[in-house]
Scaffold this motif. Structure first.
Motif, PDB file in Angstrom:
ATOM      1  N   GLU A 393       0.824  -1.202   0.000  1.00  0.00           N
ATOM      2  CA  GLU A 393       0.000   0.000   0.000  1.00  0.00           C
ATOM      3  C   GLU A 393       0.863   1.257   0.000  1.00  0.00           C
ATOM      4  OE1 GLU A 393      -3.237   0.289  -0.376  1.00  0.00           O
ATOM      5  OE2 GLU A 393      -3.366  -1.882  -0.603  1.00  0.00           O
ATOM      6  N   ARG A 394       1.967   1.205   0.715  1.00  0.00           N
ATOM      7  CA  ARG A 394       2.867   2.364   0.775  1.00  0.00           C
ATOM      8  C   ARG A 394       3.468   2.639  -0.601  1.00  0.00           C
ATOM      9  NH1 ARG A 394       7.226   2.942   5.722  1.00  0.00           N
ATOM     10  NH2 ARG A 394       7.671   5.163   5.483  1.00  0.00           N
ATOM     11  N   GLU A 395       3.865   1.574  -1.287  1.00  0.00           N
ATOM     12  CA  GLU A 395       4.423   1.746  -2.628  1.00  0.00           C
ATOM     13  C   GLU A 395       3.365   2.262  -3.591  1.00  0.00           C
ATOM     14  OE1 GLU A 395       5.885  -2.079  -3.555  1.00  0.00           O
ATOM     15  OE2 GLU A 395       7.556  -2.008  -2.112  1.00  0.00           O
ATOM     16  N   ASP A 396       2.154   1.730  -3.507  1.00  0.00           N
ATOM     17  CA  ASP A 396       1.077   2.185  -4.383  1.00  0.00           C
ATOM     18  C   ASP A 396       0.792   3.663  -4.174  1.00  0.00           C
ATOM     19  OD1 ASP A 396       0.871  -0.303  -5.411  1.00  0.00           O
ATOM     20  OD2 ASP A 396      -1.053  -0.812  -4.475  1.00  0.00           O
ATOM     21  N   HIS A 397       0.763   4.074  -2.910  1.00  0.00           N
ATOM     22  CA  HIS A 397       0.483   5.482  -2.639  1.00  0.00           C
ATOM     23  C   HIS A 397       1.595   6.368  -3.174  1.00  0.00           C
ATOM     24  CE1 HIS A 397      -1.099   9.026  -0.648  1.00  0.00           C
ATOM     25  NE2 HIS A 397       0.131   9.272  -0.231  1.00  0.00           N
ATOM     26  N   GLY A 398       2.838   5.904  -3.035  1.00  0.00           N
ATOM     27  CA  GLY A 398       3.943   6.690  -3.561  1.00  0.00           C
ATOM     28  C   GLY A 398       3.851   6.864  -5.061  1.00  0.00           C
ATOM     29  N   ARG A 399       3.485   5.806  -5.789  1.00  0.00           N
ATOM     30  CA  ARG A 399       3.345   5.908  -7.239  1.00  0.00           C
ATOM     31  C   ARG A 399       2.164   6.790  -7.613  1.00  0.00           C
ATOM     32  NH1 ARG A 399       4.825   0.316  -7.080  1.00  0.00           N
ATOM     33  NH2 ARG A 399       2.622  -0.275  -7.028  1.00  0.00           N
ATOM     34  N   ALA A 400       1.059   6.655  -6.868  1.00  0.00           N
ATOM     35  CA  ALA A 400      -0.121   7.458  -7.180  1.00  0.00           C
ATOM     36  C   ALA A 400       0.155   8.931  -6.955  1.00  0.00           C
ATOM     37  CB  ALA A 400      -1.313   7.004  -6.331  1.00  0.00           C
ATOM     38  N   THR A 401       0.915   9.252  -5.915  1.00  0.00           N
ATOM     39  CA  THR A 401       1.218  10.646  -5.621  1.00  0.00           C
ATOM     40  C   THR A 401       2.122  11.254  -6.669  1.00  0.00           C
ATOM     41  OG1 THR A 401       0.995  10.196  -3.259  1.00  0.00           O
ATOM     42  CG2 THR A 401       2.165  12.199  -3.883  1.00  0.00           C
ATOM     43  N   SER A 402       3.089  10.470  -7.166  1.00  0.00           N
ATOM     44  CA  SER A 402       4.039  11.008  -8.131  1.00  0.00           C
ATOM     45  C   SER A 402       3.473  11.055  -9.547  1.00  0.00           C
ATOM     46  CB  SER A 402       5.325  10.172  -8.121  1.00  0.00           C
ATOM     47  OG  SER A 402       5.034   8.828  -8.460  1.00  0.00           O
ATOM     48  N   ASP A 403       2.607  10.096  -9.902  1.00  0.00           N
ATOM     49  CA  ASP A 403       2.109  10.008 -11.272  1.00  0.00           C
ATOM     50  C   ASP A 403       0.746  10.643 -11.477  1.00  0.00           C
ATOM     51  OD1 ASP A 403       4.393   8.608 -11.741  1.00  0.00           O
ATOM     52  OD2 ASP A 403       3.446   6.634 -11.658  1.00  0.00           O
ATOM     53  N   GLY A 404       0.053  10.988 -10.380  1.00  0.00           N
ATOM     54  CA  GLY A 404      -1.263  11.580 -10.527  1.00  0.00           C
ATOM     55  C   GLY A 404      -2.356  10.556 -10.320  1.00  0.00           C
ATOM     56  N   PRO A 405      -3.575  11.023 -10.235  1.00  0.00           N
ATOM     57  CA  PRO A 405      -4.685  10.127  -9.906  1.00  0.00           C
ATOM     58  C   PRO A 405      -4.994   9.098 -10.976  1.00  0.00           C
ATOM     59  CG  PRO A 405      -5.488  12.327 -10.469  1.00  0.00           C
ATOM     60  CD  PRO A 405      -4.004  12.426 -10.375  1.00  0.00           C
ATOM     61  N   ALA A 406      -4.442   9.261 -12.193  1.00  0.00           N
ATOM     62  CA  ALA A 406      -4.778   8.306 -13.244  1.00  0.00           C
ATOM     63  C   ALA A 406      -4.249   6.914 -12.956  1.00  0.00           C
ATOM     64  CB  ALA A 406      -4.209   8.792 -14.589  1.00  0.00           C
ATOM     65  N   VAL A 407      -3.245   6.795 -12.058  1.00  0.00           N
ATOM     66  CA  VAL A 407      -2.659   5.485 -11.808  1.00  0.00           C
ATOM     67  C   VAL A 407      -3.352   4.754 -10.667  1.00  0.00           C
ATOM     68  CG1 VAL A 407      -0.418   6.301 -12.599  1.00  0.00           C
ATOM     69  CG2 VAL A 407      -0.958   6.384 -10.168  1.00  0.00           C
TER      70      VAL A 407
END
Length: 529
Positions: A393-407
């Motif tokens: 979940e931590r990794e997913d949130h990090g990717r979502a924050t950096s790439d935007g809500p589309a991910v």
């Protein structure tokens, strides 16, 4: 009940597992060093080393397994002695069945049992009178174990520095006035434990004191800060966009406080260390964190501080926040107590983990995250599977924050043994409509993905909305069900419905609903941890 202390004999006041609940004991099955106990005196002295702490006001069952014709210690189970003797038969049944079931689940049914009753005399009472008063409880335990075809080979009452045997009436070895206990740390087992590097803590009361709410004058200042923080935060939490901002602010503040605690020089002794940690937190900072952690997505992200250099400061922070859930805000302690229990268990301290989680259930018996963790801890599950979920979940949130809500993922996924939940219905359950006869209300909203991944039963979306005492609102508009980046709607926070918010933190809990016991599945009333 809102006080997250212990109520003697309550359903959550116990350790029931099929394995040892304390540290590894010298002479165990995995230890090359063998220690033989030959007398009731040695058994009485061994109890703190079998549990890892000195029990008070407790029923303790210890399983024995046969190994080459010699008894070997197996699982241990502890339950507070119920104040009402009418409850003793059911307590005996719960403890015996819970320990045997847990042992059988691991493929090792006990061959024999040892019973300990630990209770200090009341005012004007002698230890011998305690032994006689608890005689019916000892008989109930022997009958329950006998009904399971497991004989009790010894039953001891430990009180006022002496012990008595319920199984031996020989005045030569078990006199009527009792046998004095040896000085702590002087037995063969104590020497072996010291050599093996094992330590016995104080009592559970001392451990719980580190997590209990303040009772001194500073508690009034903290309660006022919680009132003020609630008035400022609730309008923002009720707004979908504001809720995401509050979540980020909460985690940012928590991160800064973790750094502050990590930089503080160590202080010897638990009490001085806790007092120093209290001084490092401001009332306003603690209030913002306590209320912010009521959002379950935020809480699940905070649970990611669970290992490495982050774990120690995180555990200290969650303890400090639990101590600040004072006055009308004691129910809010469920979140920091659950986080403290999780970090303690994750770092190998099962004793504090179990007690903190039980206290969280005392603060809020419906708190699903605490219930799931408490059950997993009691059943001896490996916390690494939960750590994998949190890391993911931590990794997913990090990717979502950096790439935007589309991910942000929109489909169920399975990863590292963590099964994603099914999609939740768009419409809230009719139970979410506030009842005009209750001060407490229900509202759907964001929740933690971890709880939904852990649970196996169905549920409905929901989360607690922190409300200050100044609020006189008895019904609120439904909260938008959107989530912050990286979050997911929690499928349910407790069996039977969503976790309600409160019109005031001190509002009464719904009465008459029976709660399942976290360890044995037995249903009982609301109890404290």
């Amino acid at each position: 009940m809102t006080n997250h202390g212990e109520t003697t004999g309550s359903p959550e006041n116990g350790d029931i597992s099929g394995r040892g609940t304390g540290p590894r004991t010298p002479g165990g099955e995995d230890d090359g060093q063998q220690v033989t106990l030959r007398s009731p005196a040695e058994l009485a002295d061994a109890l703190p080393y079998l549990l890892g702490y000195r029990p008070e006001d407790s029923i303790v069952l210890v399983a024995l397994h046969d190994k080459d014709g010699r008894g070997r210690f197996g699982g241990r189970a502890r339950l507070g002695i119920p104040a009402n003797p009418d409850d003793w038969p059911s307590a005996a049944r719960q403890l015996a069945h819970g320990l045997v079931t847990g042992s059988e689940r691991r493929g090792t049914r006990p061959e024999q049992m040892i019973v300990f009753l630990c209770h200090e005399p009341d005012r004007g009472e002698s230890g011998r009178q305690v032994k006689e008063r608890l005689g019916p409880l000892a008989r109930a335990l022997r009958l329950e174990c006998g009904a399971l075809d497991i004989p009790v080979v010894e039953a001891l009452c430990v009180s006022d520095g002496r012990f008595w045997s319920y199984c031996c009436d020989d005045e030569g070895c078990c006199p009527a006035e009792g046998t004095p206990m040896g000085l702590p740390g002087t037995s063969v087992l104590a020497a072996a434990a010291t050599y093996a590097g094992l330590q016995v803590r104080g009592t559970l009361r001392e451990l719980r004191a580190r997590l209990q709410p303040w009772e001194h004058s500073a508690g009034r200042e903290q309660e006022a800060a919680l009132d003020a923080a609630g008035l400022a935060l609730i309008p923002r939490i009720l707004d979908a966009e504001g809720r995401c901002e509050v979540a980020e602010e909460t985690l940012g503040l928590a991160g800064r406080l973790l750094g502050r605690l990590a930089e503080a020089p160590p202080v010897p002794g638990t009490l001085p260390a806790d007092l120093r940690d209290d001084e490092l937190l401001g009332h306003d900072e603690a209030a913002a964190l306590i209320l912010g952690l009521q959002d379950r997505t935020t809480r699940d992200r905070a649970a990611g501080w669970m290992e490495g250099d982050e774990a120690g400061p995180a555990l200290r922070l969650w303890r400090a926040l639990a101590r600040r859930c004072v006055g009308a805000y004691r129910e809010h302690a469920a979140a920091p107590l659950t986080l403290a229990g999780w970090v303690a268990w994750s770092t190998g301290d099962e004793l504090e983990g179990r007690e903190a989680l039980a206290m969280a259930l005392g603060a809020d018996p419906d708190y699903l995250f605490a219930r799931l963790l408490h059950q997993a801890c009691n059943e001896g599950l490996d916390p690494e599977s939960i750590r994998r979920c949190l890391r993911s979940e931590r990794e997913d949130h990090g990717r979502a924050t950096s790439d935007g809500p589309a991910v942000v993922a929109t489909e169920p996924r399975q990863r590292d043994g963590c099964e994603a939940p099914a999609a939740e219905p768009a419409n809230p359950d009719p139970e979410a409509v506030p009842s005009p006869r209750r001060r407490r209300t229900r509202a759907p909203g964001t929740g933690g993905a971890l709880s939904r991944r852990l649970r196996t039963e169905g549920g409905r979306p929901g989360r607690r909305i922190p409300h200050p005492r100044a609020s006189a609102v008895s019904a609120r508009p439904a909260v938008d069900g959107g989530t912050c980046p990286g979050g997911a709607d929690e499928g349910g926070t407790r069996p039977g419905g969503a976790r309600p918010g409160t019109a005031g933190p001190g509002a009464g809990r719904r009465r008459g609903a029976s709660q399942p016991d976290a360890r044995t599945g037995r249903r009982g009333g609301d109890g404290e941890g």
